[in-house]
Scaffold this active site. Structure first.
Site, short mmCIF file in Angstrom:
data_model
loop_
_atom_site.label_atom_id
_atom_site.label_comp_id
_atom_site.label_asym_id
_atom_site.label_seq_id
_atom_site.Cartn_x
_atom_site.Cartn_y
_atom_site.Cartn_z
N SER A 1 -48.65 15.25 -1.24
CA SER A 1 -48.66 14.59 0.07
C SER A 1 -47.34 13.85 0.29
O SER A 1 -46.94 13.02 -0.52
CB SER A 1 -49.82 13.61 0.16
N GLU B 1 -44.81 8.81 1.00
CA GLU B 1 -45.69 8.67 -0.17
C GLU B 1 -44.99 9.23 -1.40
O GLU B 1 -45.11 8.70 -2.50
CB GLU B 1 -47.02 9.39 0.05
N ARG C 1 -51.59 3.20 -2.16
CA ARG C 1 -50.52 3.94 -2.85
C ARG C 1 -49.39 3.03 -3.30
O ARG C 1 -48.21 3.41 -3.26
CB ARG C 1 -49.98 5.07 -1.96
#
Length: 321
Positions: free
Chosen positions: A244, A314, A195
């Site tokens: 998320s 995130e 990520r």
């Protein structure tokens, strides 16, 4: 969709700033620009949380040439942020300094090329990329059906879901820097990790190429359907959320750590930890971005207190507190 390579800087002879009729200073001369430049533009309506402040300036370019001209003229000291669907983003209540670039339909093209390659504009939605690949018999893009967002965001943060991520399929991408120069960067040059990419903060992704493998459209479609069904069953899709919230660990899921810390349903102001999936935060109706971010930090504190694990965000958090 053409690759940029190195775009020469144009000398347009315009002053770096211009005065509007209302005597407010604009970040560029608007002469010759065909897009829309809006001061003090509300961003809450453009992000999934439906909360947050204003952009100092919001520019919606008419096309790639318009974006290049705008960035050529822009003062290099001003921060630049590209905005897609706003699906994994907290815009803080104090607003976003500098210029927010919103890429719309002119940047949403998807082209099927030889050798199982898809050339996509940065504004193309993940579900449409996956669907185009399915229709062309190209496998490997099914996971994009499970990521809410656009290609530009996927490329910047190495978006992924269901065991795959952008680093697995990206060949290269086109970006424009704040000085108006364009560059083509390979996946290796982006320095991908979980990520994360090493793409400069002010770079604007405008296009990307993804390479898959030959596949059966029916089998690809069935896999996409399974992904869609899994999302529907597990995630609070019909709420004001940001996807998320925290990154998973190599050996542990973030939602489990949050649940074990007793945070399911936890609230702060108008923000709540989802009872359906504890790695999602929800705006229950009137949450401020401070509520949402503050709740996330409280969850991090409780998880650390319970398990000794420091969760990493995130969701991207931008702007002034």
């Amino acid at each position: 969709m053409k690759q940029l390579g190195e775009i020469p800087r144009r000398d347009n002879g315009e002053a770096p700033f211009a005065e509007t009729a209302g005597k407010s200073r604009t970040p560029v001369s608007t002469k010759g620009l065909r897009g829309t430049l809006t001061p003090q533009a509300p961003l809450a309506k453009l992000v999934w949380f439906k909360a947050g402040g204003k952009a100092d300036w919001l520019f919606e370019p008419a096309d790639m040439d318009d974006l290049q001209l705008f960035l050529e003229r822009l003062n290099n000291d001003l921060p630049v942020m590209a905005l897609g669907l706003g699906s994994n983003l907290i815009v803080r209540d104090g607003g976003v300094p500098g210029v927010v670039i919103k890429l719309g339909k002119p940047f949403a093209e998807i082209e099927i090329r030889d050798d199982n390659v898809l050339a996509c504009g940065a504004g193309a939605h993940g579900i449409l990329v996956a669907s185009a690949a399915r229709d062309a018999g190209i496998a490997g893009m099914e996971f994009m059906r499970g990521i809410p967002g656009t290609v530009g965001g996927f490329v910047r943060m190495n978006g992924g879901a269901y065991g795959r991520e952008v680093a697995d399929v990206l060949t290269d991408c086109d970006v424009i820097m704040p000085n108006g120069r364009g560059h083509c960067l390979t996946a290796r040059e982006l320095g991908y990790s979980y990520r994360h990419s090493e793409l400069p903060a002010n770079a604007v992704v405008i296009a990307a190429r993804f390479k898959g493998v030959p596949g059966d459209p029916e089998a690809i479609g069935a896999k996409m359907d399974r992904i869609a069904a899994a999302r529907e069953e597990a995630q609070p899709l019909r709420t004001k959320t940001g996807g998320s919230t925290f990154k998973n660990l190599p050996d542990r899921k973030a939602w489990q750590l949050v649940d074990d810390a007793g945070c399911r349903g936890l609230t702060l102001g108008g923000a709540q930890v989802s009872e359906k999936h504890t790695n999602f935060l929800i705006n229950t109706g009137d949450a401020t971005s401070a509520d949402i971010e503050g709740l996330g930090e409280e969850v991090r504190r409780r998880v650390y207190q319970k398990s000794g694990v420091a969760l990493d965000w995130e969701i991207q958090r931008v702007g002034r507190p």
